[in-house]
Motif scaffolding. Structure first.
Motif, PDB file in Angstrom:
ATOM      1  N   ALA A   1       0.841  -1.186   0.000  1.00  0.00           N
ATOM      2  CA  ALA A   1       0.000   0.000   0.000  1.00  0.00           C
ATOM      3  C   ALA A   1       0.885   1.248   0.000  1.00  0.00           C
ATOM      4  CB  ALA A   1      -0.907   0.006   1.216  1.00  0.00           C
ATOM      5  N   ALA A   2       0.447   2.268  -0.712  1.00  0.00           N
ATOM      6  CA  ALA A   2       1.186   3.515  -0.770  1.00  0.00           C
ATOM      7  C   ALA A   2       0.691   4.445   0.323  1.00  0.00           C
ATOM      8  CB  ALA A   2       1.003   4.167  -2.136  1.00  0.00           C
ATOM      9  N   LYS A   3       1.623   5.105   0.994  1.00  0.00           N
ATOM     10  CA  LYS A   3       1.272   6.051   2.052  1.00  0.00           C
ATOM     11  C   LYS A   3       1.852   7.415   1.694  1.00  0.00           C
ATOM     12  CE  LYS A   3       0.871   2.981   6.065  1.00  0.00           C
ATOM     13  NZ  LYS A   3       1.340   2.744   7.459  1.00  0.00           N
ATOM     14  N   GLN A   4       0.984   8.391   1.556  1.00  0.00           N
ATOM     15  CA  GLN A   4       1.407   9.753   1.256  1.00  0.00           C
ATOM     16  C   GLN A   4       1.067  10.657   2.426  1.00  0.00           C
ATOM     17  OE1 GLN A   4       3.011  11.447  -1.372  1.00  0.00           O
ATOM     18  NE2 GLN A   4       2.897  13.087   0.175  1.00  0.00           N
ATOM     19  N   PRO A   5       2.066  11.258   3.062  1.00  0.00           N
ATOM     20  CA  PRO A   5       1.763  12.172   4.168  1.00  0.00           C
ATOM     21  C   PRO A   5       1.171  13.480   3.663  1.00  0.00           C
ATOM     22  CG  PRO A   5       4.125  12.124   3.751  1.00  0.00           C
ATOM     23  CD  PRO A   5       3.518  11.077   2.870  1.00  0.00           C
ATOM     24  N   TYR A   6       0.212  14.000   4.421  1.00  0.00           N
ATOM     25  CA  TYR A   6      -0.402  15.284   4.153  1.00  0.00           C
ATOM     26  C   TYR A   6      -0.293  16.150   5.399  1.00  0.00           C
ATOM     27  CZ  TYR A   6      -2.552  14.172  -0.340  1.00  0.00           C
ATOM     28  OH  TYR A   6      -2.753  13.859  -1.660  1.00  0.00           O
ATOM     29  N   PHE A   7      -0.171  17.455   5.176  1.00  0.00           N
ATOM     30  CA  PHE A   7      -0.147  18.413   6.281  1.00  0.00           C
ATOM     31  C   PHE A   7      -1.419  19.234   6.226  1.00  0.00           C
ATOM     32  CE2 PHE A   7       1.274  22.505   8.250  1.00  0.00           C
ATOM     33  CZ  PHE A   7       1.555  21.998   9.511  1.00  0.00           C
ATOM     34  N   MET A   8      -2.185  19.212   7.308  1.00  0.00           N
ATOM     35  CA  MET A   8      -3.428  19.964   7.412  1.00  0.00           C
ATOM     36  C   MET A   8      -3.205  21.233   8.226  1.00  0.00           C
ATOM     37  SD  MET A   8      -4.334  16.955   6.321  1.00  0.00           S
ATOM     38  CE  MET A   8      -3.795  15.939   7.671  1.00  0.00           C
ATOM     39  N   ALA A   9      -3.554  22.375   7.648  1.00  0.00           N
ATOM     40  CA  ALA A   9      -3.322  23.652   8.318  1.00  0.00           C
ATOM     41  C   ALA A   9      -4.363  24.668   7.865  1.00  0.00           C
ATOM     42  CB  ALA A   9      -1.916  24.163   8.007  1.00  0.00           C
ATOM     43  N   ALA A  10      -4.479  25.764   8.598  1.00  0.00           N
ATOM     44  CA  ALA A  10      -5.407  26.824   8.222  1.00  0.00           C
ATOM     45  C   ALA A  10      -4.918  27.499   6.945  1.00  0.00           C
ATOM     46  CB  ALA A  10      -5.526  27.844   9.349  1.00  0.00           C
ATOM     47  N   ALA A  11      -5.833  27.772   6.043  1.00  0.00           N
ATOM     48  CA  ALA A  11      -5.471  28.374   4.760  1.00  0.00           C
ATOM     49  C   ALA A  11      -4.787  29.725   4.942  1.00  0.00           C
ATOM     50  CB  ALA A  11      -6.720  28.521   3.894  1.00  0.00           C
ATOM     51  N   ASP A  12      -5.169  30.456   5.995  1.00  0.00           N
ATOM     52  CA  ASP A  12      -4.575  31.775   6.228  1.00  0.00           C
ATOM     53  C   ASP A  12      -3.324  31.724   7.096  1.00  0.00           C
ATOM     54  OD1 ASP A  12      -5.658  31.187   8.682  1.00  0.00           O
ATOM     55  OD2 ASP A  12      -7.095  32.834   8.713  1.00  0.00           O
ATOM     56  N   GLY A  13      -2.900  30.527   7.470  1.00  0.00           N
ATOM     57  CA  GLY A  13      -1.693  30.386   8.266  1.00  0.00           C
ATOM     58  C   GLY A  13      -1.875  30.632   9.745  1.00  0.00           C
ATOM     59  N   GLU A  14      -3.107  30.891  10.176  1.00  0.00           N
ATOM     60  CA  GLU A  14      -3.356  31.139  11.594  1.00  0.00           C
ATOM     61  C   GLU A  14      -3.138  29.870  12.427  1.00  0.00           C
ATOM     62  OE1 GLU A  14      -4.356  34.031  13.388  1.00  0.00           O
ATOM     63  OE2 GLU A  14      -3.554  34.908  11.533  1.00  0.00           O
ATOM     64  N   ARG A  15      -2.774  30.079  13.688  1.00  0.00           N
ATOM     65  CA  ARG A  15      -2.557  28.950  14.585  1.00  0.00           C
ATOM     66  C   ARG A  15      -3.870  28.237  14.875  1.00  0.00           C
ATOM     67  NH1 ARG A  15      -0.619  31.644  18.518  1.00  0.00           N
ATOM     68  NH2 ARG A  15       1.483  31.668  17.626  1.00  0.00           N
ATOM     69  N   LEU A  16      -3.806  26.913  15.005  1.00  0.00           N
ATOM     70  CA  LEU A  16      -4.966  26.105  15.351  1.00  0.00           C
ATOM     71  C   LEU A  16      -4.896  25.744  16.834  1.00  0.00           C
ATOM     72  CD1 LEU A  16      -4.875  23.615  12.330  1.00  0.00           C
ATOM     73  CD2 LEU A  16      -6.263  25.697  12.540  1.00  0.00           C
ATOM     74  N   TYR A  17      -6.071  25.563  17.426  1.00  0.00           N
ATOM     75  CA  TYR A  17      -6.138  25.137  18.822  1.00  0.00           C
ATOM     76  C   TYR A  17      -7.043  23.913  18.897  1.00  0.00           C
ATOM     77  CZ  TYR A  17      -3.999  29.586  20.090  1.00  0.00           C
ATOM     78  OH  TYR A  17      -3.124  30.647  20.213  1.00  0.00           O
ATOM     79  N   MET A  18      -6.476  22.803  19.353  1.00  0.00           N
ATOM     80  CA  MET A  18      -7.213  21.559  19.452  1.00  0.00           C
ATOM     81  C   MET A  18      -7.575  21.260  20.905  1.00  0.00           C
ATOM     82  SD  MET A  18      -7.459  20.912  16.363  1.00  0.00           S
ATOM     83  CE  MET A  18      -6.687  21.152  14.771  1.00  0.00           C
ATOM     84  N   ALA A  19      -8.705  20.601  21.090  1.00  0.00           N
ATOM     85  CA  ALA A  19      -9.145  20.243  22.432  1.00  0.00           C
ATOM     86  C   ALA A  19      -8.253  19.153  23.005  1.00  0.00           C
ATOM     87  CB  ALA A  19     -10.596  19.760  22.392  1.00  0.00           C
ATOM     88  N   GLY A  20      -7.892  19.314  24.250  1.00  0.00           N
ATOM     89  CA  GLY A  20      -7.062  18.315  24.909  1.00  0.00           C
ATOM     90  C   GLY A  20      -7.479  18.103  26.355  1.00  0.00           C
ATOM     91  N   LEU A  21      -6.913  17.089  26.957  1.00  0.00           N
ATOM     92  CA  LEU A  21      -7.097  16.788  28.379  1.00  0.00           C
ATOM     93  C   LEU A  21      -5.717  16.703  29.007  1.00  0.00           C
ATOM     94  CD1 LEU A  21      -9.656  13.847  27.973  1.00  0.00           C
ATOM     95  CD2 LEU A  21     -10.204  16.269  28.339  1.00  0.00           C
ATOM     96  N   TRP A  22      -5.644  16.955  30.327  1.00  0.00           N
ATOM     97  CA  TRP A  22      -4.342  16.868  30.967  1.00  0.00           C
ATOM     98  C   TRP A  22      -4.449  16.234  32.350  1.00  0.00           C
ATOM     99  CZ3 TRP A  22      -2.861  20.200  35.199  1.00  0.00           C
ATOM    100  CH2 TRP A  22      -3.807  21.188  35.533  1.00  0.00           C
ATOM    101  N   SER A  23      -3.305  15.836  32.839  1.00  0.00           N
ATOM    102  CA  SER A  23      -3.256  15.121  34.104  1.00  0.00           C
ATOM    103  C   SER A  23      -2.034  15.555  34.893  1.00  0.00           C
ATOM    104  CB  SER A  23      -3.194  13.606  33.844  1.00  0.00           C
ATOM    105  OG  SER A  23      -3.059  12.874  35.055  1.00  0.00           O
ATOM    106  N   VAL A  24      -2.130  15.429  36.210  1.00  0.00           N
ATOM    107  CA  VAL A  24      -0.984  15.670  37.103  1.00  0.00           C
ATOM    108  C   VAL A  24      -0.662  14.353  37.787  1.00  0.00           C
ATOM    109  CG1 VAL A  24      -0.064  17.014  39.021  1.00  0.00           C
ATOM    110  CG2 VAL A  24      -1.797  18.025  37.507  1.00  0.00           C
TER     111      VAL A  24
END
Length: 257
Positions: free
Chosen positions: A131-154
């Protein structure tokens, strides 16, 4: 899923942009074009001041290990958790009931800033070919920073109370929507700025709808471009990883048309 991403900001700049407290400090930050699990990454949380718990909670920029360590994890040695599979992703639709994440869903939610993330488009090989694997980069068209939802622990070693606490995080993922479904069936869960107050609120649970799969409009400004397979190795880390390539040069097997 989201197993690699890129981030080129530094904590001081991020804190200034968000009017947040920089808890990372004046440490050298090198742009990371190939962030991998177990790496120390930047996160944004909203917390009260320990010395003034009645004051209004503020945004804070913190560095955490990417790969959440559940609270009950045993210690391999004083102050060091037992190694296990890094929990770098958590399904948004199951996190609230998954033992490793449910406590964080209630009390410790964060944002993970990034320039964009990588996914690999897989197409079966012809006949008995691989199988062929081609990497892609997903980003905002205007170059703005993205913020993804996350969880954290101590995580703290209960047997070594004087050891430093270890902060760790995971990125929530959801079903891919819109044009991104052509590349992968999962994607990180974007968190629009309009929902930050509710998502980061340290005193109340997040509304259940913020964990739901968003509509296609949530990724309407995201563009996907094919990039070099250099990103396949975490040893490669430079701006060349983000440069677009022509998939047809690898045999013409990959296409989004």
């Amino acid at each position: 899923m989201c197993g690699r991403y890129a981030t080129t900001t530094d904590p001081g700049r991020l804190a200034a942009e968000l009017d947040a407290v920089d808890e990372v400090g004046a440490t050298e930050t090198i742009p990371n074009y190939n962030v991998a699990p177990t790496t120390q990454v930047l996160t944004v949380v909203r917390r009260h001041d320990h010395e003034q718990p009645d004051d209004e909670a503020r945004l804070r920029v913190r560095r955490m290990r990417w790969g959440l360590i559940p609270l009950w994890t045993e210690a391999a040695e004083p102050g060091v958790p037992v190694k296990g599979k890094p929990l770098f992703n958590a399904r948004a639709d199951k996190a609230a009931t998954t033992p490793s994440f449910r406590d964080a869903v209630r009390k410790r939610r964060c944002l993970v800033p990034m320039d964009g993330w990588y996914e690999w488009l897989v197409e079966p090989g012809a006949g008995k070919g691989k199988a062929a694997k081609q990497p892609y980069f997903m980003a905002a068209a205007d170059g703005e920073r993205l913020y993804m939802a996350g969880l954290w622990s101590v995580w703290r070693d209960r047997a070594a109370p004087d050891s430093a606490p270890l902060l760790s995080c995971t990125i929530l993922t959801t079903d891919a929507v819109g044009e991104l479904t052509r590349i992968h069936d999962r994607m990180p869960l974007p968190m629009p700025r309009a929902h930050w107050d509710a998502w980061l609120d340290p005193d109340h649970p997040a509304p259940a709808e913020l964990l739901a799969t968003p509509g296609a409009d949530a990724v309407a400004d995201i563009v996907a471009r094919p990039v070099s397979p250099l990103v396949n190795s975490v040893r490669n880390n430079g701006p060349e990883l983000l440069a677009p390539v022509d998939p047809s040069e690898r045999g013409g097997q990959i296409s989004l048309l």
